[in-house]
Enzyme design. Structure first.
Site, PDB file in Angstrom:
ATOM      1  N   ARG A 206      26.102  -1.170  27.961  1.00  0.00           N
ATOM      2  CA  ARG A 206      25.616  -2.468  28.425  1.00  0.00           C
ATOM      3  C   ARG A 206      26.645  -3.073  29.377  1.00  0.00           C
ATOM      4  O   ARG A 206      27.852  -2.853  29.213  1.00  0.00           O
ATOM      5  CB  ARG A 206      25.368  -3.397  27.239  1.00  0.00           C
ATOM      6  CG  ARG A 206      24.265  -2.899  26.304  1.00  0.00           C
ATOM      7  CD  ARG A 206      24.082  -3.805  25.098  1.00  0.00           C
ATOM      8  NE  ARG A 206      23.021  -3.317  24.229  1.00  0.00           N
ATOM      9  CZ  ARG A 206      23.187  -2.425  23.252  1.00  0.00           C
ATOM     10  NH1 ARG A 206      24.405  -1.938  23.007  1.00  0.00           N
ATOM     11  NH2 ARG A 206      22.173  -2.031  22.513  1.00  0.00           N
TER      12      ARG A 206
ATOM     13  N   LYS B 102      26.725  -4.995  20.335  1.00  0.00           N
ATOM     14  CA  LYS B 102      25.584  -5.825  19.963  1.00  0.00           C
ATOM     15  C   LYS B 102      25.206  -5.626  18.497  1.00  0.00           C
ATOM     16  O   LYS B 102      24.885  -6.586  17.801  1.00  0.00           O
ATOM     17  CB  LYS B 102      24.390  -5.496  20.861  1.00  0.00           C
ATOM     18  CG  LYS B 102      23.148  -6.329  20.585  1.00  0.00           C
ATOM     19  CD  LYS B 102      22.043  -5.966  21.558  1.00  0.00           C
ATOM     20  CE  LYS B 102      20.792  -6.788  21.286  1.00  0.00           C
ATOM     21  NZ  LYS B 102      19.696  -6.440  22.236  1.00  0.00           N
TER      22      LYS B 102
ATOM     23  N   HIS C 212      22.253  -3.404  34.394  1.00  0.00           N
ATOM     24  CA  HIS C 212      21.619  -2.905  33.175  1.00  0.00           C
ATOM     25  C   HIS C 212      20.746  -1.694  33.472  1.00  0.00           C
ATOM     26  O   HIS C 212      20.445  -0.888  32.585  1.00  0.00           O
ATOM     27  CB  HIS C 212      20.784  -4.019  32.546  1.00  0.00           C
ATOM     28  CG  HIS C 212      20.743  -3.989  31.055  1.00  0.00           C
ATOM     29  ND1 HIS C 212      20.032  -3.055  30.353  1.00  0.00           N
ATOM     30  CD2 HIS C 212      21.329  -4.777  30.123  1.00  0.00           C
ATOM     31  CE1 HIS C 212      20.163  -3.273  29.052  1.00  0.00           C
ATOM     32  NE2 HIS C 212      20.954  -4.303  28.887  1.00  0.00           N
TER      33      HIS C 212
ATOM     34  N   ARG D 106      21.325   2.080  32.423  1.00  0.00           N
ATOM     35  CA  ARG D 106      20.911   2.549  31.096  1.00  0.00           C
ATOM     36  C   ARG D 106      19.498   3.125  31.157  1.00  0.00           C
ATOM     37  O   ARG D 106      19.211   4.177  30.585  1.00  0.00           O
ATOM     38  CB  ARG D 106      20.982   1.399  30.085  1.00  0.00           C
ATOM     39  CG  ARG D 106      22.404   1.004  29.741  1.00  0.00           C
ATOM     40  CD  ARG D 106      22.478  -0.327  28.988  1.00  0.00           C
ATOM     41  NE  ARG D 106      21.739  -0.343  27.731  1.00  0.00           N
ATOM     42  CZ  ARG D 106      22.153   0.188  26.598  1.00  0.00           C
ATOM     43  NH1 ARG D 106      23.326   0.826  26.557  1.00  0.00           N
ATOM     44  NH2 ARG D 106      21.434   0.098  25.498  1.00  0.00           N
TER      45      ARG D 106
ATOM     46  N   HIS E  35      21.394   2.100  20.529  1.00  0.00           N
ATOM     47  CA  HIS E  35      20.213   1.358  20.106  1.00  0.00           C
ATOM     48  C   HIS E  35      20.170   1.285  18.588  1.00  0.00           C
ATOM     49  O   HIS E  35      20.599   2.214  17.905  1.00  0.00           O
ATOM     50  CB  HIS E  35      18.937   2.038  20.603  1.00  0.00           C
ATOM     51  CG  HIS E  35      18.636   1.753  22.040  1.00  0.00           C
ATOM     52  ND1 HIS E  35      17.771   2.519  22.784  1.00  0.00           N
ATOM     53  CD2 HIS E  35      19.093   0.778  22.880  1.00  0.00           C
ATOM     54  CE1 HIS E  35      17.702   2.037  24.014  1.00  0.00           C
ATOM     55  NE2 HIS E  35      18.492   0.987  24.097  1.00  0.00           N
TER      56      HIS E  35
ATOM     57  N   TYR F 267      20.826   9.899  10.559  1.00  0.00           N
ATOM     58  CA  TYR F 267      21.760  10.703  11.352  1.00  0.00           C
ATOM     59  C   TYR F 267      23.058   9.936  11.552  1.00  0.00           C
ATOM     60  O   TYR F 267      23.039   8.743  11.826  1.00  0.00           O
ATOM     61  CB  TYR F 267      21.159  11.019  12.725  1.00  0.00           C
ATOM     62  CG  TYR F 267      20.059  12.048  12.683  1.00  0.00           C
ATOM     63  CD1 TYR F 267      20.345  13.412  12.725  1.00  0.00           C
ATOM     64  CD2 TYR F 267      18.737  11.659  12.615  1.00  0.00           C
ATOM     65  CE1 TYR F 267      19.334  14.349  12.691  1.00  0.00           C
ATOM     66  CE2 TYR F 267      17.722  12.593  12.585  1.00  0.00           C
ATOM     67  CZ  TYR F 267      18.020  13.938  12.624  1.00  0.00           C
ATOM     68  OH  TYR F 267      17.021  14.856  12.593  1.00  0.00           O
TER      69      TYR F 267
END
Length: 393
Positions: free
Chosen positions: A240, A267, A330, A333, A356, A366
């Site tokens: 980000r 985040k 941005h 990404r 994410h 995972y």
């Protein structure tokens, strides 16, 4: 004379209420309807008062005597048991308001959020929800009251904010249900009641034929050297924009080819690992003699003690001729996500590299170790791919 359990059980209602005394100010009040309840008459501060000790048979003779004993101890200490009960009731009621429950929910979630995210959530509720529904008891909060609050947000044109506040209210109310303060969340009843929000997508170049010229333009950027390096690095790490501009030299292991972004800057408030391709290492080594003595990899133009401005990357792209509908900071990404998925890389590895939040419980299982090798291969292959696009005529 003290009462017995048999006397209490056999006490029949009369035409008028009557009392059966157990001594020390406590008696059983038998109503004409047949109801029986315990009362305690006492004096404090020169005034006679009456305290309810509960209804029979829910409160047995033994329980009533224990409650009488507790009340007598409080009276002996100068505490009015009736006033104390009312104060406790008021405190419980205050703790069940929407604002009180919301702040408790925020505190409970704090360990999962970054400080900036916590501040944003708190500020949004303080500005848009608390003034209107903050003092409403959660068990009394109904859909029309929530909708009226959301309509105020819509009225100022903040459609996206209205939807976000609705989501926050729903999360708070589900927390209230879980903690036994209410039976239901009213927000599902508002489905379709708000204006449709426009989905915000950051402008991004995803056509390989256009990516090469963009990268060549970046290499030719004539502004600050640190800004050019940030532009060059952004496509290779696709973090980000805030995570890139606040990067600190202490987070980088150039020998190990890895960038570890601490949880406090992410985040989702979790450590994020960025494997560095050889091309990224070269960019950083080129920049280090200029900014390596300071804290920030990309310091501000006016002060080395502050990171690069949040507008610097986008301003540089505008200077290169890319408007806000073509490319944004941005957008790097989206570029990586789109093309890496098209190239067949493991979706789990891509999503984790994008940092994410996992919405699928299976995918959430995972961990970093299971994808670290693949992510490192992917990041190097991606950098090689970008280099090949840039080299094309």
């Amino acid at each position: 004379m003290k009462l017995t359990a048999t006397q209490i059980k056999n006490a029949k209602p009369g035409e008028k209420p009557y009392k059966l005394s157990d001594g020390a100010g406590m008696y059983l009040l038998v109503a004409p309807t047949g109801g029986k309840s315990w009362r305690l008459k006492y004096r404090i501060g020169g005034k006679e008062k009456l305290l309810s000790l509960g209804a029979y048979p829910e409160v047995s003779l033994r329980d009533a005597r224990e409650r009488r004993g507790d009340a007598r101890k409080a009276i002996a200490a100068g505490i009015d048991p009736s006033a104390k009960r009312q104060a406790e009731k008021r405190a419980r009621t205050a703790a069940d308001t929407f604002e009180a429950v919301a702040r408790e929910w925020i505190d409970a979630r704090s360990g999962q959020w970054s400080q900036s995210n916590k501040h944003q959530v708190t500020r949004r509720l303080e500005r848009d929800a608390f003034p209107w529904i903050g003092q409403t008891k959660v068990h009394e909060l109904e859909p029309p009251e929530v909708l009226q609050m959301l309509r105020r947000i819509e009225a100022r044109g903040a459609i996206e904010t209205a939807h976000r506040v609705k989501q926050l209210v729903g999360q708070v109310m589900r927390f209230a249900v879980a903690t036994g303060r209410t039976q239901r969340d009213p927000t599902p009843d508002l489905q379709g009641a708000l204006k449709t929000r426009r989905v915000t997508r950051y402008a991004s170049i995803v056509n390989p034929g256009e990516i090469g010229p963009l990268l060549r333009d970046i290499d030719g950027y004539s502004g600050q050297h640190a800004t050019r390096c940030a532009l060059q690095l952004a496509p290779m790490v696709f973090v980000r924009p805030g995570e890139l501009r606040k990067a600190e030299w202490g987070e980088f292991d150039l020998e190990g080819s890895v960038w570890r972004i601490p949880a406090s800057r992410m985040k989702m408030n979790a450590l994020h690992i960025v494997p560095l391709a050889t091309q990224a290492i070269l960019i950083l080594r080129d920049l280090k003699p200029l900014t390596g003595a300071g804290r920030y990899v990309f310091p501000g133009a006016r002060s080395c003690d502050r990171p690069m401005s949040e507008n610097t990357i986008n301003a540089a792209l505008r200077r290169l001729g890319y408007d806000k509908d073509q490319m944004t900071g941005h957008g790097f990404r989206s570029m990586a996500s789109t093309l890496l998925n098209e190239q067949g890389w493991n979706r789990d590895a891509i999503e984790r590299q994008l940092a994410h939040a996992e919405r699928d419980n299976v995918r959430a299982a995972y961990n970093y170790a299971e994808h670290s090798a693949e992510r490192r291969r992917m990041m190097q292959a991606w950098a090689d791919y970008l280099e090949s696009l840039k080299a094309r005529a």
